[in-house]
Design an enzyme around this catalytic site. Structure first.
Site, PDB file in Angstrom:
ATOM      1  N   ASP A  46     -34.033   9.176  -7.365  1.00 45.22           N
ATOM      2  CA  ASP A  46     -32.837   9.269  -8.199  1.00 45.22           C
ATOM      3  C   ASP A  46     -33.176   8.906  -9.643  1.00 45.22           C
ATOM      4  OD1 ASP A  46     -33.151   6.551  -7.773  1.00 45.22           O
ATOM      5  OD2 ASP A  46     -31.129   6.202  -6.994  1.00 45.22           O
ATOM      6  N   SER A  47     -34.438   8.534  -9.873  1.00 47.13           N
ATOM      7  CA  SER A  47     -34.949   8.382 -11.236  1.00 47.13           C
ATOM      8  C   SER A  47     -34.893   9.705 -11.987  1.00 47.13           C
ATOM      9  CB  SER A  47     -36.387   7.854 -11.210  1.00 47.13           C
ATOM     10  OG  SER A  47     -37.188   8.614 -10.314  1.00 47.13           O
ATOM     11  N   ASP A  85     -34.639  10.139  -2.260  1.00 46.83           N
ATOM     12  CA  ASP A  85     -33.742   9.003  -2.479  1.00 46.83           C
ATOM     13  C   ASP A  85     -32.315   9.349  -2.077  1.00 46.83           C
ATOM     14  OD1 ASP A  85     -35.065   6.724  -3.336  1.00 46.83           O
ATOM     15  OD2 ASP A  85     -35.037   7.308  -5.451  1.00 46.83           O
ATOM     16  N   LYS A 115     -34.941   7.519   1.445  1.00 45.25           N
ATOM     17  CA  LYS A 115     -35.151   6.142   0.981  1.00 45.25           C
ATOM     18  C   LYS A 115     -33.829   5.574   0.496  1.00 45.25           C
ATOM     19  CE  LYS A 115     -37.271   5.133  -2.987  1.00 45.25           C
ATOM     20  NZ  LYS A 115     -36.225   4.303  -3.696  1.00 45.25           N
ATOM     21  N   GLU A 184     -40.474  -3.280  -5.255  1.00 44.96           N
ATOM     22  CA  GLU A 184     -40.442  -3.018  -6.697  1.00 44.96           C
ATOM     23  C   GLU A 184     -40.179  -4.288  -7.487  1.00 44.96           C
ATOM     24  OE1 GLU A 184     -38.324  -0.240 -10.142  1.00 44.96           O
ATOM     25  OE2 GLU A 184     -37.891   0.156  -8.020  1.00 44.96           O
TER      26      GLU A 184
END
Length: 267
Positions: A46-47, A85, A115, A184
Site C-alpha cells: 500500500d506504499s 498488502d 499481508k 519494520e
C-alpha cells in the site's frame, strides 16, 4: 522456465539459512525486471499511495487500487512469490469484510498471499484468512497504517515494555497461522531475538541484518524518491538523474527541431 515459488519454498529458505530477498513492485515493467534477476518475493505494498500516487501516507489507498496494481505486477512475474498488502479499512471492520477483501486480492489480483498490519489485535483475522486457505504475512513494529497513533514514522520497541509487547505480537501472529512476518522499524537486537524465537521467516525493513530476509521499496533503492530517503535504505542506483537527463535531452531535441530525424520518420 522456473516454477513459481510457494509458501513452502519461503519457509524452506529459513530452515536452510538462505536469506530471503524481497522488493516492492507496483507495475508490470518493474515486476518483470526484478523477476528476471531472481528476486524471491515481491510485495505490492500500500506504499503505492505515497510512492506512486503522491499521497502523504498509505491510508487513502483503496482495495480497487491494490487489485489494479497487483494484477499488473502478477503479469510480470514468472518465479517470484507475490504478496499483496491489505489496505486500511479492508480488514479492520469485521471478519466478513476481511475474508471478502483478502479473497479479492487472491481471485482478482492474482496474489499468492496477503499481508496485514498488527500483532495480537489482528490474530483472529489472520486465523480466519488462513482457515480459508489464504496464506498470510504478518507485519509488526512500525506499522504505517498506525502513524496517527504512533505520532509518525517512529522506531518501535526501544523500551522494555514495547519490546515485550512486540515479542508477544510476533508469537501471536505465528500462532494464528501466518507463514512469515515483516519486522519494520525496530532495534536490530530485538529483531534478532524475535527471529530466533520464531519458526516462521522474519522479513526486516529497518530491523537489522539478523532477520531471515529483507524488504525495501524499489523506488528507494533506485533513487527515484528524491525528497526523502529513510536511514535504513541503501541506494543502489541514481535512476532519477538518468531519467531527468533523458527528459532534458528530449525536450532540447524537440525545441531545436532535431527530433524526429529521418530515421524516426516514415516515407
Amino acid at each position: 522456465m522456473q516454477k513459481r515459488k510457494t509458501v513452502l519454498d519461503i519457509q524452506r529458505m529459513k530452515a536452510e539459512g538462505e536469506k530471503i530477498a524481497m522488493l516492492t513492485a507496483y507495475d508490470y515493467p518493474f515486476a518483470r525486471l526484478m523477476d528476471l534477476e531472481g528476486i524471491d518475493m515481491v510485495l505490492v505494498g500500500d506504499s503505492v499511495g505515497p510512492v506512486v500516487a503522491g499521497y502523504d501516507h498509505t491510508l487513502p489507498v483503496t482495495m480497487d487500487e491494490m487489485i489494479y496494481h497487483c494484477r499488473a505486477v502478477a503479469r510480470g512475474l514468472g518465479q517470484a512469490f507475490l504478496v499483496a498488502d491489505m489496505p486500511f479499512l479492508s480488514y479492520q471492520v469485521d471478519l466478513r469484510e476481511a475474508r471478502l477483501n483478502a479473497g479479492r486480492l487472491v481471485k482478482e489480483g492474482c496474489a499468492q498471499a496477503v499481508k496485514l498490519e498488527g500483532g495480537e489485535p489482528v490474530a483472529e483475522v489472520i486465523r480466519t484468512l488462513v482457515d480459508m486457505d489464504i496464506p498470510v504475512v504478518g507485519h509488526i513494529g512500525l506499522t504505517p497504517q498506525s502513524i496517527h497513533r504512533m505520532g509518525g514514522y517512529k522506531v518501535q520497541g526501544k523500551h522494555d515494555q514495547q519490546a515485550r509487547q512486540l515479542m508477544r505480537d510476533a508469537r501471536a501472529v505465528q500462532e494464528a497461522g501466518a507463514f512469515a512476518v515483516v519486522l519494520e522499524g525496530i532495534p536490530a537486537g530485538l529483531a534478532g531475538q524475535i527471529t530466533e524465537a520464531l519458526d516462521i521467516p522474519t522479513i526486516g525493513i529497518g530491523a537489522g541484518v539478523d532477520c531471515d530476509g529483507q524488504v525495501l521499496v524499489i523506488h528507494d533503492i533506485l533513487g527515484l524518491c528524491e525528497k526523502y530517503s529513510p536511514r535504513f535504505v541503501k541506494r543502489y542506483a541514481d535512476v532519477a538523474s538518468i531519467i531527468r537527463q533523458g527528459v532534458k535531452e528530449y525536450i532540447g531535441d524537440v525545441k531545436q527541431g532535431v527530433f524526429p530525424g529521418p530515421e524516426h520518420s516514415f516515407s
